[in-house]
Design an enzyme around this catalytic site. Sequence first.
Site, mmCIF file in Angstrom:
data_model
loop_
_atom_site.group_PDB
_atom_site.id
_atom_site.type_symbol
_atom_site.label_atom_id
_atom_site.label_comp_id
_atom_site.label_asym_id
_atom_site.label_seq_id
_atom_site.Cartn_x
_atom_site.Cartn_y
_atom_site.Cartn_z
ATOM 1 N N HIS A 68 -23.766 -21.587 37.046
ATOM 2 C CA HIS A 68 -22.385 -22.055 36.968
ATOM 3 C C HIS A 68 -21.478 -21.292 37.938
ATOM 4 O O HIS A 68 -21.741 -20.143 38.258
ATOM 5 C CB HIS A 68 -21.834 -21.852 35.552
ATOM 6 C CG HIS A 68 -22.652 -22.497 34.493
ATOM 7 N ND1 HIS A 68 -22.856 -21.914 33.260
ATOM 8 C CD2 HIS A 68 -23.330 -23.666 34.462
ATOM 9 C CE1 HIS A 68 -23.612 -22.703 32.523
ATOM 10 N NE2 HIS A 68 -23.928 -23.772 33.227
ATOM 11 N N LYS B 158 -17.015 -11.747 37.836
ATOM 12 C CA LYS B 158 -17.469 -11.443 36.478
ATOM 13 C C LYS B 158 -18.130 -10.076 36.435
ATOM 14 O O LYS B 158 -18.812 -9.675 37.373
ATOM 15 C CB LYS B 158 -18.485 -12.482 35.995
ATOM 16 C CG LYS B 158 -17.929 -13.887 35.899
ATOM 17 C CD LYS B 158 -19.016 -14.881 35.498
ATOM 18 C CE LYS B 158 -18.437 -16.282 35.420
ATOM 19 N NZ LYS B 158 -19.482 -17.262 35.112
ATOM 20 N N TYR C 21 -19.131 -10.873 28.922
ATOM 21 C CA TYR C 21 -18.646 -10.754 30.294
ATOM 22 C C TYR C 21 -17.134 -10.855 30.393
ATOM 23 O O TYR C 21 -16.481 -11.519 29.617
ATOM 24 C CB TYR C 21 -19.312 -11.760 31.231
ATOM 25 C CG TYR C 21 -19.182 -13.221 30.878
ATOM 26 C CD1 TYR C 21 -18.333 -14.053 31.599
ATOM 27 C CD2 TYR C 21 -19.938 -13.779 29.861
ATOM 28 C CE1 TYR C 21 -18.236 -15.401 31.306
ATOM 29 C CE2 TYR C 21 -19.856 -15.121 29.568
ATOM 30 C CZ TYR C 21 -18.999 -15.935 30.288
ATOM 31 O OH TYR C 21 -18.900 -17.268 29.992
ATOM 32 N N ASP D 222 -26.474 -28.790 31.800
ATOM 33 C CA ASP D 222 -27.145 -27.979 32.822
ATOM 34 C C ASP D 222 -28.333 -28.701 33.444
ATOM 35 O O ASP D 222 -28.678 -28.456 34.602
ATOM 36 C CB ASP D 222 -27.589 -26.639 32.243
ATOM 37 C CG ASP D 222 -26.425 -25.666 32.075
ATOM 38 O OD1 ASP D 222 -25.311 -25.970 32.534
ATOM 39 O OD2 ASP D 222 -26.634 -24.590 31.483
#
Length: 182
Positions: free
Chosen positions: A62, A72, A132, A170
């Site tokens: 992603h 991130k 995260y 996905d």
Amino acid sequence: MIFNETKLKGCFVLEPTIFNDERGYFYESYNKNKFNDGIRADVDFVQDNQSFSTKGVLRGLHFQSGEFAQAKLVRVLNGSVLDVAVDLRKSSQTFGQYFSIVLSSENKKQLFIPRGFAHGFAVLSNTADFFYKCDNYYNSSSEGGIIYNDQQLNIDWKISKDDMKLSSKDLELPTFKDALLC
């Protein structure tokens, strides 16, 4: 905290200094000043996310593009995952290359993924709690992705295809070549 830059410029593995004694352990997982000094950039995290997954779950790849691109800082609170970052920066010498690392509650390593990367992970343990920080807010209209089994990237996810659990979303992601890259 030790900061080791990966083969992908701006992408760092962070190894904490852990203090153990008979009571357990302590470590500083994040300190803004030390973090920004360590990665030689100024990042201001604005959102924290956490997910729980079972063995074989693969989330990714992603990314968010444009003004909503995200950097991130990822880590595993419980369990073990194979974490993957893919360089999508067209001007980068490592464009189209990936870096992977096992992140676990045991090794307590973290991975900093700068803006302009795709990200995904596969759960290697029975369960995993994944945490995260993001430096930009999520925006659904800016999200994109790349199919996990893209032949050009050729990522070894360390789990068999029969054991993989992916979302229907996905499974429908485009190839690296066809993705609308940031």
